[in-house]
Design a protein around this motif. Structure first.
Motif, mmCIF file in Angstrom:
data_model
loop_
_atom_site.group_PDB
_atom_site.id
_atom_site.type_symbol
_atom_site.label_atom_id
_atom_site.label_comp_id
_atom_site.label_asym_id
_atom_site.label_seq_id
_atom_site.Cartn_x
_atom_site.Cartn_y
_atom_site.Cartn_z
ATOM 1 N N ALA A 1 47.312 37.225 46.640
ATOM 2 C CA ALA A 1 46.609 38.441 46.215
ATOM 3 C C ALA A 1 47.178 39.693 46.876
ATOM 4 C CB ALA A 1 45.123 38.318 46.521
ATOM 5 N N TYR A 2 47.773 39.567 48.058
ATOM 6 C CA TYR A 2 48.341 40.723 48.746
ATOM 7 C C TYR A 2 49.757 41.076 48.299
ATOM 8 C CZ TYR A 2 44.469 41.016 52.053
ATOM 9 O OH TYR A 2 43.243 41.177 52.622
ATOM 10 N N ASP A 3 50.404 40.237 47.518
ATOM 11 C CA ASP A 3 51.769 40.547 47.091
ATOM 12 C C ASP A 3 51.872 41.909 46.394
ATOM 13 O OD1 ASP A 3 52.877 38.295 48.252
ATOM 14 O OD2 ASP A 3 52.924 37.139 46.389
ATOM 15 N N PRO A 4 51.026 42.206 45.390
ATOM 16 C CA PRO A 4 51.114 43.541 44.773
ATOM 17 C C PRO A 4 50.808 44.665 45.761
ATOM 18 C CG PRO A 4 49.772 42.070 43.422
ATOM 19 C CD PRO A 4 50.049 41.362 44.707
ATOM 20 N N VAL A 5 49.905 44.432 46.686
ATOM 21 C CA VAL A 5 49.552 45.437 47.691
ATOM 22 C C VAL A 5 50.767 45.765 48.551
ATOM 23 C CG1 VAL A 5 48.076 45.982 49.674
ATOM 24 C CG2 VAL A 5 47.145 44.661 47.755
ATOM 25 N N PHE A 6 51.479 44.753 49.015
ATOM 26 C CA PHE A 6 52.639 44.984 49.872
ATOM 27 C C PHE A 6 53.765 45.692 49.121
ATOM 28 C CE2 PHE A 6 51.214 41.124 52.549
ATOM 29 C CZ PHE A 6 50.338 41.931 53.265
ATOM 30 N N VAL A 7 53.916 45.385 47.835
ATOM 31 C CA VAL A 7 54.921 46.083 47.026
ATOM 32 C C VAL A 7 54.542 47.561 46.908
ATOM 33 C CG1 VAL A 7 55.895 46.313 44.700
ATOM 34 C CG2 VAL A 7 55.678 44.045 45.744
ATOM 35 N N MET A 8 53.294 47.829 46.582
ATOM 36 C CA MET A 8 52.842 49.211 46.411
ATOM 37 C C MET A 8 52.862 49.991 47.725
ATOM 38 S SD MET A 8 52.623 49.858 43.371
ATOM 39 C CE MET A 8 52.419 49.184 41.757
ATOM 40 N N GLU A 9 52.600 49.311 48.829
ATOM 41 C CA GLU A 9 52.683 49.975 50.129
ATOM 42 C C GLU A 9 54.110 50.473 50.373
ATOM 43 O OE1 GLU A 9 51.928 49.076 54.876
ATOM 44 O OE2 GLU A 9 52.354 47.403 53.526
ATOM 45 N N LYS A 10 55.082 49.632 50.086
ATOM 46 C CA LYS A 10 56.486 50.011 50.294
ATOM 47 C C LYS A 10 56.854 51.203 49.408
ATOM 48 C CE LYS A 10 60.645 49.162 51.959
ATOM 49 N NZ LYS A 10 60.980 49.430 53.343
ATOM 50 N N ILE A 11 56.380 51.195 48.172
ATOM 51 C CA ILE A 11 56.663 52.301 47.256
ATOM 52 C C ILE A 11 55.995 53.583 47.742
ATOM 53 C CG2 ILE A 11 56.238 53.174 44.919
ATOM 54 C CD1 ILE A 11 56.450 50.133 44.076
ATOM 55 N N ALA A 12 54.739 53.477 48.137
ATOM 56 C CA ALA A 12 53.966 54.651 48.562
ATOM 57 C C ALA A 12 54.570 55.335 49.777
ATOM 58 C CB ALA A 12 52.519 54.249 48.847
ATOM 59 N N TYR A 13 55.192 54.572 50.652
ATOM 60 C CA TYR A 13 55.696 55.137 51.903
ATOM 61 C C TYR A 13 57.218 55.219 51.992
ATOM 62 C CZ TYR A 13 50.936 55.298 53.460
ATOM 63 O OH TYR A 13 49.604 55.596 53.557
ATOM 64 N N THR A 14 57.881 55.113 50.851
ATOM 65 C CA THR A 14 59.322 55.335 50.793
ATOM 66 C C THR A 14 59.547 56.694 50.137
ATOM 67 O OG1 THR A 14 59.798 52.966 50.621
ATOM 68 C CG2 THR A 14 61.521 54.477 49.879
ATOM 69 N N SER A 15 60.437 57.493 50.696
ATOM 70 C CA SER A 15 60.711 58.832 50.190
ATOM 71 C C SER A 15 61.129 58.807 48.728
ATOM 72 C CB SER A 15 61.829 59.479 51.016
ATOM 73 O OG SER A 15 62.247 60.695 50.413
#
Length: 167
Positions: A113-127
């Motif tokens: 269930a956290y896989d999409p969360v971790f992907v979106m976290e990386k996107i949100a905090y990458t320039s």
């Protein structure tokens, strides 16, 4: 939703049955105008299914595909609206083909269930100036390359200076 809030990623969550997501999605997109979208729920291979290329071998992949297509009519650019779509054992290739940036499940495994969360976290905090290194974002998930895959995508983070002492 709690994890997104803990990560300080603004979000709105809706619990919509997979077969109704596409019908309700446009209204939600117009209301919130997101730059990141997660379309998930439950999926899986139909018992006895042997043809992984046949969309009828999956419980809900066709519904996720329809939702991705709706989202792409709202925003065609893969950089302006980042989409993660799918669930356990979803038809990965069809989801990417429909317009998702990231999808599950390349090896038709159960994802976390956290896989999409971790992907979106990386996107949100990458320039916004940096492409996301697929190896980094996918290796940062729980199920890794067996459960998640995607396309080259840019980050969404915008640095603003100076920081106001009143905010």
């Amino acid at each position: 939703m709690t994890t997104y809030k803990q990560l300080n990623i603004p979000c709105h969550g809706y619990h919509i049955d997979e077969d109704k997501q596409a019908d309700q999605l446009m209204k939600i997109l117009v209301e919130h105008r997101p730059d990141m979208l997660v379309l998930t729920g439950h999926d899986g291979l139909v018992k006895g299914a042997k043809d992984y290329k046949d969309i009828n071998s999956y419980h809900n992949s066709r519904h996720f595909i329809k939702s991705v297509k709706v989202a792409r009519t709202f925003e065609k650019s893969l950089d302006d609206l980042i989409i993660f779509a799918g669930a356990c054992q979803s038809h990965y290739e069809a989801l990417l083909g429909a317009g998702a940036n990231f999808a599950s499940s390349p090896k038709r495994v159960l994802i976390h269930a956290y896989d999409p969360v971790f992907v979106m976290e990386k996107i949100a905090y990458t320039s916004i100036y940096d492409p996301i290194a697929l190896k980094d974002v996918i290796s940062g998930t729980i199920t890794g390359f067996d459960g998640v895959g995607g396309l080259e995508t840019r980050g969404k983070y915008r640095l603003g200076v100076p920081k106001s002492p009143y905010w």
